[in-house]
Structure formats: C-alpha cells, structure tokens
Write a protein that holds these residues in place. Sequence first.
Motif, PDB file in Angstrom:
ATOM      1  N   GLN A   1       0.821  -1.210   0.000  1.00 30.91           N
ATOM      2  CA  GLN A   1       0.000   0.000   0.000  1.00 30.91           C
ATOM      3  C   GLN A   1       0.858   1.265   0.000  1.00 30.91           C
ATOM      4  O   GLN A   1       0.597   2.208  -0.750  1.00 30.91           O
TER       5      GLN A   1
ATOM      6  N   LEU B   1       1.568   4.155  -3.042  1.00 29.14           N
ATOM      7  CA  LEU B   1       1.298   5.571  -2.776  1.00 29.14           C
ATOM      8  C   LEU B   1       2.442   6.478  -3.207  1.00 29.14           C
ATOM      9  O   LEU B   1       2.223   7.532  -3.828  1.00 29.14           O
TER      10      LEU B   1
ATOM     11  N   ARG C   1       0.229  12.856  -1.162  1.00 31.28           N
ATOM     12  CA  ARG C   1      -0.498  11.579  -1.175  1.00 31.28           C
ATOM     13  C   ARG C   1      -0.521  10.945   0.215  1.00 31.28           C
ATOM     14  O   ARG C   1      -1.521  10.341   0.617  1.00 31.28           O
ATOM     15  N   ILE C   2       0.580  11.083   0.956  1.00 34.15           N
ATOM     16  CA  ILE C   2       0.617  10.572   2.322  1.00 34.15           C
ATOM     17  C   ILE C   2      -0.354  11.351   3.200  1.00 34.15           C
ATOM     18  O   ILE C   2      -1.064  10.783   4.045  1.00 34.15           O
TER      19      ILE C   2
ATOM     20  N   SER D   1      -3.122  12.759   2.292  1.00 33.29           N
ATOM     21  CA  SER D   1      -4.496  12.322   2.000  1.00 33.29           C
ATOM     22  C   SER D   1      -4.806  10.982   2.646  1.00 33.29           C
ATOM     23  O   SER D   1      -5.935  10.719   3.070  1.00 33.29           O
ATOM     24  N   THR D   2      -3.781  10.136   2.765  1.00 30.31           N
ATOM     25  CA  THR D   2      -3.959   8.843   3.431  1.00 30.31           C
ATOM     26  C   THR D   2      -4.246   9.039   4.919  1.00 30.31           C
ATOM     27  O   THR D   2      -5.074   8.329   5.513  1.00 30.31           O
TER      28      THR D   2
ATOM     29  N   THR E   1     -10.607   4.235   6.496  1.00 30.13           N
ATOM     30  CA  THR E   1     -11.172   3.142   5.689  1.00 30.13           C
ATOM     31  C   THR E   1     -11.954   2.126   6.510  1.00 30.13           C
ATOM     32  O   THR E   1     -12.726   1.366   5.961  1.00 30.13           O
TER      33      THR E   1
ATOM     34  N   GLN F   1      -5.908  -0.160   9.324  1.00 27.94           N
ATOM     35  CA  GLN F   1      -5.892   1.296   9.224  1.00 27.94           C
ATOM     36  C   GLN F   1      -5.070   1.974  10.326  1.00 27.94           C
ATOM     37  O   GLN F   1      -4.293   2.881  10.039  1.00 27.94           O
TER      38      GLN F   1
ATOM     39  N   ALA G   1       2.214   6.095   7.985  1.00 31.93           N
ATOM     40  CA  ALA G   1       2.084   7.257   7.103  1.00 31.93           C
ATOM     41  C   ALA G   1       2.526   8.531   7.813  1.00 31.93           C
ATOM     42  O   ALA G   1       3.141   9.412   7.204  1.00 31.93           O
TER      43      ALA G   1
END
Length: 344
Positions: free
Chosen positions: A179, A183, A195-196, A198-199, A204, A209, A216
Amino acid sequence: MVTQRGLEVLRAIVQDYVATHEPVGSKSIVERHAFGVSAATIRNDMAQLEDEELITAPHTSSGRVPTDKGYRVFVNHLAQLRPLSAPQRTAIESFLAAPSDLDDLMARTVRVLTQLTGQVALAQYPSFARASITHVELVALAPNRMLVVLVTDAGGVSQRISPLPIDIEDADLAVLRAQLAALITGRAVGEASERIASTLELQTGSRLQPALASLAAVIAEELAEFRQERLVMAGAATLARREQDFRGSIHPLLEAIEEQVTLLRLMSEMVTDEHGLATSIGTENAPFGLGEASIVASNYAAPGGTARVGVMGPTRMDYPSNLAAARAVARYLSRMLEEDEAAR
C-alpha cells in the motif's frame, strides 16, 4: 585611481599580512618583493591605496593592513589560485573513498576540508526537494514495532523506527508495504507528501488502518525532512584558536554555527563567478550578523541540482589556498555523487 604597480603593492600587503599577521611597511615590501623601486616610491603607492580605502593603519606610525574592500579587490583581480599539492590531492581521494552512505560522505567532506584549510568547513546537502522516492521498505523489529526505510533517486536515505498501535503479522506487513509503495514509489517528494497526507485523512475502517496511519505519519515527517535544506559543518574549534584574528567577538559565528539557518541563507545567496567559486568578505556579511567573518565556497554538482561546499574564517585568511581547496573538494564530491547515481 590606483596604478597597476599600486595594485601589485596591494597584493604584496595582503600576502604578507596573511603570512605574518603583522602590519606591512614599505621597507619590508622592498625587501621581500622585487619591485625595483625605492621605499619612498612604495610609500606613495601605499598612500594611494589608503586614499582608496584598500588599506589602513591599525596604529599610529605602523605598517598597513588590508581593509575588507582591499580583500575584495585582491580576490576579484589579484588572487591566483594555488594548485593543491600531490599529497593534498591524495588526502582528499583517500579520505572520501568508499563512504557508507551520503551522510558519511558529507561528514568526511567537511572533515577533510577543515584539515586542509584550518578553517570551519561548511557543506550544503544536495537538495532532495525535487528528488523522487525509489524505494520504501518496512522491516518488522517486533509485532508492534517497525523500521521504515525511504530511498530517493538523489541518494537520500531515511531510516526511522515507528511504534504501531496494533500487532501485525507477516502477511499484514506485505499488505502495508504494498500500500505504501503504491502511494509514493516513483513520486517526487512533494507529490509523495501530498499523497501521504491524504492517506492520513482517509478512514477506511480496515483492521490495518491504525498501523497504516502510524506508518504514514512517520513517512510524512521524513518527507518533510527531505524538503528542508541541510548543512553539515566541522572545525568549529578552529575559531577559538584563531580568536585573535577577529577584530570583535566570535560569538555571532558560534551562534550561526549552532543555528545553521543564517549560514544556509548566506551560502545560498552568495554569487558565484564563471568557475563556480564565491566569496563573501567581512562587512558584506553584516546583514547576516557575520561582519567579522569571510566565507569562500565552490559549487558542486548533485543529482538534485547544485549545492555548495566551503569554509568560514576571519577576513585575514589565505583566500587563494582556501578557494583552491574548496574547488578541489567540490570536484571530487561531484564525481563521487555522479558515480553513485550511475551505479543505481
């Protein structure tokens, strides 16, 4: 208007003052240098230089010493870089050979430069702001403890231990690695950061998670470090040994070494000549609170662009030798980074 001989007298004064640390008089110039004129003629030349504020008398009836303006004229027009000796070149090559990683290479760079010059050595890290992430690795140290490794195409490597809020198994580790790799691998540092981020905002509901969010968060901090400018230094103790060379206090220099931000700004703003060499002398550094110091630097080539390596010391320094040393170290550093990039 200073004559050509007057400029040569300035060169002699700078060279003799740097070598002896004593004010230079007309008699000593006649004795040490082959001008072929009388001491009275040299005194007239020195009077012209003093009128142009290129030299000054530190005490009544003494010889003369260069001003910051005099050093600037010397560096711009009169200084002749001295090639390094064979033992000096060998010392650079052997000292920088086979570093374990970029941090080791940069640490070796400033150590050899301070040994060559006897000054405080400074080196900017290559910029990783435009680098791309080439690899992300997760190594389980315990079920709830992970080593996170990031590698960029510019040679940057980050290793950070991350505690996890849950225990994970080997199969979970493979999922998390995949994952995170999807990313950020192949992404520029700035894009990877977005992008990190947004993670971190995404919830989820997955069992993994909480672990993904923890990893992250650690990666986000390391990517932020990649985007910051960094400076490595060596030889701060030389300032104490040379304290008598400074007209005032060395405390602003020590504070700049500790803070780094000021030196990073100064190093970044110095203007280089056509050879990639730069000098900033005495009062030219006053806006940075370093009016007592001079800095000489040379550009070196890195995968993320150019950066600089150089030395900082008193205005009474051997500019030709220090510039030559900075240039030689910069060239070797460029070669090492180029070879490393080609090997990847």
